[in-house]
Design an enzyme around this catalytic site. Structure first.
Site, PDB file in Angstrom:
ATOM      1  N   GLY A  28     -70.590 -37.181 -72.205  1.00 16.15           N
ATOM      2  CA  GLY A  28     -71.146 -37.927 -73.330  1.00 16.15           C
ATOM      3  C   GLY A  28     -72.637 -37.765 -73.405  1.00 16.15           C
ATOM      4  O   GLY A  28     -73.207 -36.917 -72.729  1.00 16.15           O
ATOM      5  N   ASN A  29     -73.274 -38.562 -74.249  1.00 14.74           N
ATOM      6  CA  ASN A  29     -74.730 -38.546 -74.304  1.00 14.74           C
ATOM      7  C   ASN A  29     -75.246 -39.943 -74.589  1.00 14.74           C
ATOM      8  O   ASN A  29     -74.477 -40.872 -74.753  1.00 14.74           O
ATOM      9  CB  ASN A  29     -75.224 -37.534 -75.337  1.00 14.74           C
ATOM     10  CG  ASN A  29     -74.865 -37.975 -76.726  1.00 14.74           C
ATOM     11  OD1 ASN A  29     -75.409 -38.947 -77.221  1.00 14.74           O
ATOM     12  ND2 ASN A  29     -73.920 -37.299 -77.345  1.00 14.74           N
ATOM     13  N   ARG A  30     -76.549 -40.082 -74.654  1.00  7.57           N
ATOM     14  CA  ARG A  30     -77.170 -41.405 -74.657  1.00  7.57           C
ATOM     15  C   ARG A  30     -77.289 -42.063 -76.022  1.00  7.57           C
ATOM     16  O   ARG A  30     -77.906 -43.103 -76.142  1.00  7.57           O
ATOM     17  CB  ARG A  30     -78.574 -41.306 -74.046  1.00  7.57           C
ATOM     18  CG  ARG A  30     -78.581 -40.916 -72.600  1.00  7.57           C
ATOM     19  CD  ARG A  30     -80.020 -40.872 -72.095  1.00  7.57           C
ATOM     20  NE  ARG A  30     -80.106 -40.334 -70.755  1.00  7.57           N
ATOM     21  CZ  ARG A  30     -79.867 -41.029 -69.660  1.00  7.57           C
ATOM     22  NH1 ARG A  30     -79.517 -42.294 -69.754  1.00  7.57           N
ATOM     23  NH2 ARG A  30     -79.958 -40.460 -68.477  1.00  7.57           N
ATOM     24  N   SER A  31     -76.748 -41.483 -77.054  1.00  4.88           N
ATOM     25  CA  SER A  31     -76.897 -42.095 -78.383  1.00  4.88           C
ATOM     26  C   SER A  31     -76.217 -43.463 -78.436  1.00  4.88           C
ATOM     27  O   SER A  31     -75.051 -43.603 -78.074  1.00  4.88           O
ATOM     28  CB  SER A  31     -76.289 -41.179 -79.445  1.00  4.88           C
ATOM     29  OG  SER A  31     -76.333 -41.815 -80.695  1.00  4.88           O
TER      30      SER A  31
END
Ligand code: CTP
Ligand code: CA
Length: 237
Positions: free
Chosen positions: A33-36
């Site tokens: 995933g990512n930090r958005s």
């Protein structure tokens, strides 16, 4: 809300906004995933609804939906792509605020990946092979062909580096992507991710003008983005 539906600056317009970071499964319990956080996308949806638009929000985030906004929940880039394809039919504007993973694991393990396998007690680690995800925004640009509808808005988180400034990277990406507006988000140094404030530059394809916003709340950034987009819409029919 009903009164704004009739008289706001986006009255009679249908808009689709994507929000959050996609999650690409590795096994039944893990993902890439990512930090958005999705907050910018939710703010964009809320401001559009306040201005009278009919809003669909395709989201990976579990934030409280803004009043009067239809939410379609997705997790992966492929799910997001399908929801955007369906929801963008007949839309006047599509805003791609989601952070779509560029890659996903080539295979999703059916069972939880274990640290050790039977009989093997070494310190080895598995290698994860990745494949490219579709570029959803590029797909919208291609599907639109020569038509000017829907207006297409991209977001890009950029840092300056040896190859150029935040703005130079943004301009190059706008031309490469072929969307109408690119909102360039300055990141690094603790900015943007998960916070309520944002510093952005709103670029339009074919124009040297830049609208600089911030540091400002994500609601104020959204208002500035919709001001630019509203100018690009054809007169209401
Ligand atoms: N985007 C998309 N589909 C993808 C990747 C990105 O639709 N698979 C959209 C994002 O939602 C965003 C815009 O494209 O609106 C720009 O995303 P960004 O990651 O900055 O651009 P990339 O072309 O993926 O370039 P980079 O190598 O910098 O990640
Ligand atoms: Ca990317």
């Amino acid at each position: 809300l009903d009164r704004r539906r009739a008289s706001g600056s986006l009255a009679g317009r249908r808009v689709l906004v994507t929000a959050g970071g996609t999650r690409e499964p590795l096994d039944p319990v893990r993902y890439l995933g990512n930090r958005s956080s999705g907050k910018q996308g939710y703010a964009l949806a809320a401001v559009a609804a306040e201005r009278g638009a009919e809003v669909t929000l395709v989201s990976t985030a579990s934030l409280t939906p803004p009043e009067g906004v239809r939410v379609v929940a997705v997790e992966t880039a492929l799910e997001l792509e399908a929801a955007v394809r369906e929801g963008s039919a007949g839309a006047d504007v599509v805003v791609m605020a989601a952070a779509v993973a560029d890659f996903r694991p080539a295979e999703v393990a059916a069972h939880k990946i274990k640290k050790t396998h039977d009989g093997d007690d070494d310190d080895s680690a598995p290698t994860v092979a990745l494949v490219r995800n579709p570029d959803v925004l590029a797909g919208l640009v291609a599907a639109r062909g020569g038509s000017s509808a829907p207006v297409l808005v991209g977001f890009a988180a950029e840092t300056g580096d040896a190859d150029g400034s935040v703005l130079e990277h943004g301009r190059a990406k706008l031309e490469r992507k072929g969307c109408d507006v690119l909102v360039v988000n300055e990141v690094g140094g603790g900015r943007a991710f998960g916070t309520d404030d944002n510093t952005v530059h709103v670029l339009r394809r074919g124009s040297a003008d830049v609208v600089d916003v911030g540091p400002a709340t994500k609601t104020a950034v959204s208002a500035a983005v919709w001001d630019v987009v509203t100018d690009l819409l054809p007169a209401p029919t």
